[in-house]
Enzyme design. Structure first.
Site, PDB file in Angstrom:
ATOM      1  N   THR A  93      73.181  56.053  41.025  1.00 38.04           N
ATOM      2  CA  THR A  93      72.907  57.478  41.192  1.00 38.04           C
ATOM      3  C   THR A  93      74.198  58.236  40.925  1.00 38.04           C
ATOM      4  O   THR A  93      75.176  58.103  41.666  1.00 38.04           O
ATOM      5  CB  THR A  93      72.385  57.784  42.600  1.00 38.04           C
ATOM      6  N   LYS A 168      66.239  62.142  40.076  1.00 33.32           N
ATOM      7  CA  LYS A 168      66.678  61.495  41.318  1.00 33.32           C
ATOM      8  C   LYS A 168      67.195  62.544  42.311  1.00 33.32           C
ATOM      9  O   LYS A 168      66.995  62.408  43.526  1.00 33.32           O
ATOM     10  CB  LYS A 168      67.774  60.464  41.021  1.00 33.32           C
ATOM     11  N   LYS A 236      76.556  61.389  49.475  1.00 31.18           N
ATOM     12  CA  LYS A 236      77.013  61.365  48.090  1.00 31.18           C
ATOM     13  C   LYS A 236      75.939  61.944  47.178  1.00 31.18           C
ATOM     14  O   LYS A 236      76.213  62.799  46.322  1.00 31.18           O
ATOM     15  CB  LYS A 236      77.328  59.933  47.660  1.00 31.18           C
TER      16      LYS A 236
END
Length: 287
Positions: A93, A168, A236
């Protein structure tokens, strides 16, 4: 297909295993050599001490590493060594920016890069039931889709390079809101003196139903968080989404608020707790 897999964390380790079990010749690399050795012992295949050696002649290179800079480093080492015309599939990611950078770098040397972040957590990786969101060239996607099916229940090409990472971000934005909602519902039920298991049985059969409610309500009620997707990782991911929103003008007020709540959980020592630990800050008396 001759395949390399870079990064054998809680996700990469089982994903690479599924590729090997599906009949691909898989060579792995991990920064901790002992983990690569354990993978070979369990799944077969091979390991190599450097990225360049692991990807030498590979037609497919999958990576699942930490962040943007990790991806840049791996791709820089992989591109010259892999087979011409080969495809790098990045399951990390990251930002959409780095996906576009790596796509451009791959094209200049006759290779392909697709961004393919996943959702489903450790259990999804172990059971081969991940959802994969892909951005990149349709021809490159068509070439690797059958390979990715080894550990996926759903794979979808969303658009050009970066589209997988942007999707995502949508996924993480939605999850953050749902987890906070479940946490507050559970907290409210406890304060109201309701039997929480019965509340779950009632509301999970209606419009409030969600994966988070079905799979995390009980452990949240019991204060168990030593598993699952870590708060550090979620922060994150939310940071990436908030940075992208600052560029595209999206208004993510709730996401920013919940990101701050996760910061409070980190302050409680919950860096590696599951994301469902949002309820812990509600249950902990404020000093």
């Amino acid at each position: 297909m001759k395949t390399a897999f870079i990064g054998l964390g809680v996700m990469g380790f089982p994903m690479a295993g599924h590729l090997q079990a599906a009949g691909n010749a898989v060579t792995v690399f991990n920064r901790s050599p002992d983990k690569a050795a354990r993978w070979v012992e369990r799944h077969g295949g091979a390991s190599r001490p450097t990225i360049a050696e692991a990807v030498a002649g590979a037609q497919l290179v999958c990576l699942c590493v930490g962040n943007d800079d990790d991806v840049r480093d791996v791709v820089a080492q992989a591109l010259p060594a892999m087979e011409e015309g080969g495809v790098i599939v990045d399951h990390t990611t990251t930002s959409a920016t780095v996906a576009r950078e790596m796509d451009a770098a791959a094209r200049t040397v006759g290779r392909w890069f697709v961004d393919a972040p996943v959702s489903g957590g450790q259990a999804g990786a172990e059971n081969g039931q991940l959802t994969i969101m892909v951005g990149g060239d349709p021809a490159a996607y068509a070439r690797v889709e059958p390979m990715l099916a080894a550990y996926a229940k759903a794979i979808r090409l969303l658009g050009p390079s970066g589209a997988g990472q942007l999707t995502k971000m949508c996924n993480q934005i939605a999850i953050a809101g749902v987890v906070q909602g479940v946490a507050e519902a559970l907290h409210f039920a406890k304060r109201a003196g309701l039997p929480t298991d019965d509340v779950l049985a009632a509301i999970s059969k209606g419009a409030a139903q969600s994966w988070q409610m079905e799979n995390r309500w009980k452990t949240m009620s019991e204060g168990k968080f030593d598993f699952g997707f870590a708060v550090d990782w979620m922060r994150k991911d939310l940071g990436i989404a908030l940075a992208e929103a600052a560029v595209n003008g999206a208004n993510l007020q709730a996401t920013a608020l919940i990101d701050g709540f996760y910061g409070e959980v980190q302050g409680m020592g919950g860096h590696r707790w599951d994301t469902s630990s949002l309820v812990a800050r509600l249950e902990t008396p404020k000093s």
